[in-house]
Scaffold this motif. Structure first.
Motif, PDB file in Angstrom:
ATOM      1  N   SER A 159       0.802  -1.222   0.000  1.00 11.71           N
ATOM      2  CA  SER A 159       0.000   0.000   0.000  1.00 11.71           C
ATOM      3  C   SER A 159       0.839   1.277   0.000  1.00 11.71           C
ATOM      4  N   TYR A 163       1.656   0.593  -4.542  1.00 10.25           N
ATOM      5  CA  TYR A 163       0.361   1.075  -5.027  1.00 10.25           C
ATOM      6  C   TYR A 163      -0.041   2.394  -4.371  1.00 10.25           C
ATOM      7  N   GLN A 164       0.920   3.218  -3.954  1.00  5.71           N
ATOM      8  CA  GLN A 164       0.560   4.386  -3.141  1.00  5.71           C
ATOM      9  C   GLN A 164      -0.291   5.409  -3.889  1.00  5.71           C
ATOM     10  N   SER A 166      -2.472   4.310  -6.394  1.00  4.54           N
ATOM     11  CA  SER A 166      -3.496   3.490  -7.046  1.00  4.54           C
ATOM     12  C   SER A 166      -4.775   3.468  -6.222  1.00  4.54           C
ATOM     13  N   VAL A 171      -5.477  -1.909  -4.332  1.00  5.62           N
ATOM     14  CA  VAL A 171      -4.606  -2.275  -3.214  1.00  5.62           C
ATOM     15  C   VAL A 171      -5.157  -3.519  -2.521  1.00  5.62           C
TER      16      VAL A 171
END
Length: 259
Positions: A159, A163-164, A166, A171
Motif C-alpha cells: 500500500s 500502489y501508493q 493506485s 490495493v
C-alpha cells in the motif's frame, strides 16, 4: 488512408504478482485493435506450481518461453516487462530474438551484456535501504544447497511503496492475490552475461515510473545509462504499478512506442 497494423503485445508481470495485474491495460490495447497475451509466470497467481518446485530463473520464466514457442515463424511480438519481469524479458530476448520486434521495460530491472544477470539486482539491493522493504517477508525455501530465498510483499509495503497512487480497490486486490516469489540470486550470479548478438539484438524501450517508491526513478535512470535504450519515456505521476494507477497513459505510450 494508412492501414493500421495489428500488433501482438505480450505482458509479463513482476514478482509476487500475476497476469491479473494487467486487467486494466489489456482491454485498452484490445480496444485499440491489437492482440494481447497475458500469463502467470511459474508459481505465480493461479499457476499450479509451488515455489518449492523451482530452482532457477528459467524455471520461473517457463510460461513465457511456452508463449514464445507458440509464436509463428512469420510473426513478431512486443514484449512488455514490469518490475522483476524485465529479467524474464531478458531471458526471452536471449532465447527468441527473432520473434521480438520490441522489448519494453516498465519500471523494470534491465540487465546489460557486460555483467552477470544478477548485477542489476545486486546494484538495486545495495542502493535500497532495508527499511524500505517494510513488512516484506524473506525466507529460505527448497534444498539448502541451492541457497534459495523467497520474497513476499506485505500489506504495508504494497500500500505504501507499490500502489501508493493506485485506487484502494486495487490495493485490496493486490493484498488478496499476492504470492511468494524469488529473485533466484544464486542462479543469476552463476550465469554468463546476456549476449550482444541475441539480447542486444532486440530493440529496447524503457518507460520510467516517475513516482515509483519500489524501484526509484533515479535507479531507473541508472539502468538506462548502464544498458542503453533506443526509446525512453516517462509517466511522471505513476507509482510502481503504472498499469493500475495510469492505465490510459501507459496504453497510449505503448501504442506510440510500438509504431
Amino acid at each position: 488512408m494508412e492501414e493500421k497494423q495489428q500488433r501482438h503485445f505480450v505482458l509479463v508481470h513482476g514478482a509476487c504478482l500475476g497476469a491479473w495485474s494487467w486487467y486494466k491495460l489489456q482491454p485498452l490495447l484490445k480496444a485499440a485493435g491489437h492482440y494481447v497475451t497475458v500469463l502467470d509466470l511459474s508459481a505465480s497467481c493461479i499457476d499450479p506450481r509451488s515455489l518449492d518446485e523451482l530452482c532457477t530463473f528459467p524455471d520461473y520464466t517457463l510460461p513465457l518461453f511456452k508463449v514464445m514457442e507458440s509464436i509463428p515463424p512469420d510473426e513478431k511480438v512486443v514484449l512488455i516487462g514490469h518490475s522483476l519481469g524485465g529479467l524474464n524479458l531478458a531471458f526471452a530476448m536471449e532465447k527468441y530474438p527473432e520473434k521480438i520486434s520490441l522489448a519494453v521495460f516498465l519500471g523494470a530491472t534491465m540487465p546489460d551484456t557486460i555483467h552477470r544477470p544478477s548485477y542489476v539486482l545486486e546494484k538495486y539491493l545495495a542502493r535500497t535501504p532495508a527499511e524500505n522493504f517494510s513488512d516484506t517477508q524473506f525466507a529460505p525455501f527448497g534444498r539448502p544447497e541451492d541457497h534459495l530465498q523467497s520474497i513476499l510483499f506485505g500489506p504495508q509495503y504494497i500500500s505504501s511503496r507499490i500502489y501508493q497512487l493506485s485506487p484502494a480497490e486495487d490495493v485490496a486486490l493486490a493484498i488478496s492475490l499476492v504470492r511468494p516469489a524469488s529473485l533466484f540470486m544464486q542462479d543469476l550470479s552463476n550465469r554468463s552475461p546476456f549476449s550482444n548478438k541475441r539480447f542486444g539484438f532486440v530493440k529496447r524501450a524503457y518507460i520510467i515510473t516517475g513516482k515509483d517508491k519500489a524501484i526509484s526513478p533515479e535507479f531507473q535512470h541508472w539502468e538506462i545509462k548502464n544498458t542503453g535504450v533506443t526509446i525512453v519515456k516517462e509517466i511522471e505521476d505513476a507509482d510502481h504499478m503504472a498499469m493500475i494507477s495510469k492505465p490510459h497513459t501507459l496504453c497510449q505510450y505503448l501504442l506510440d512506442i510500438a509504431k
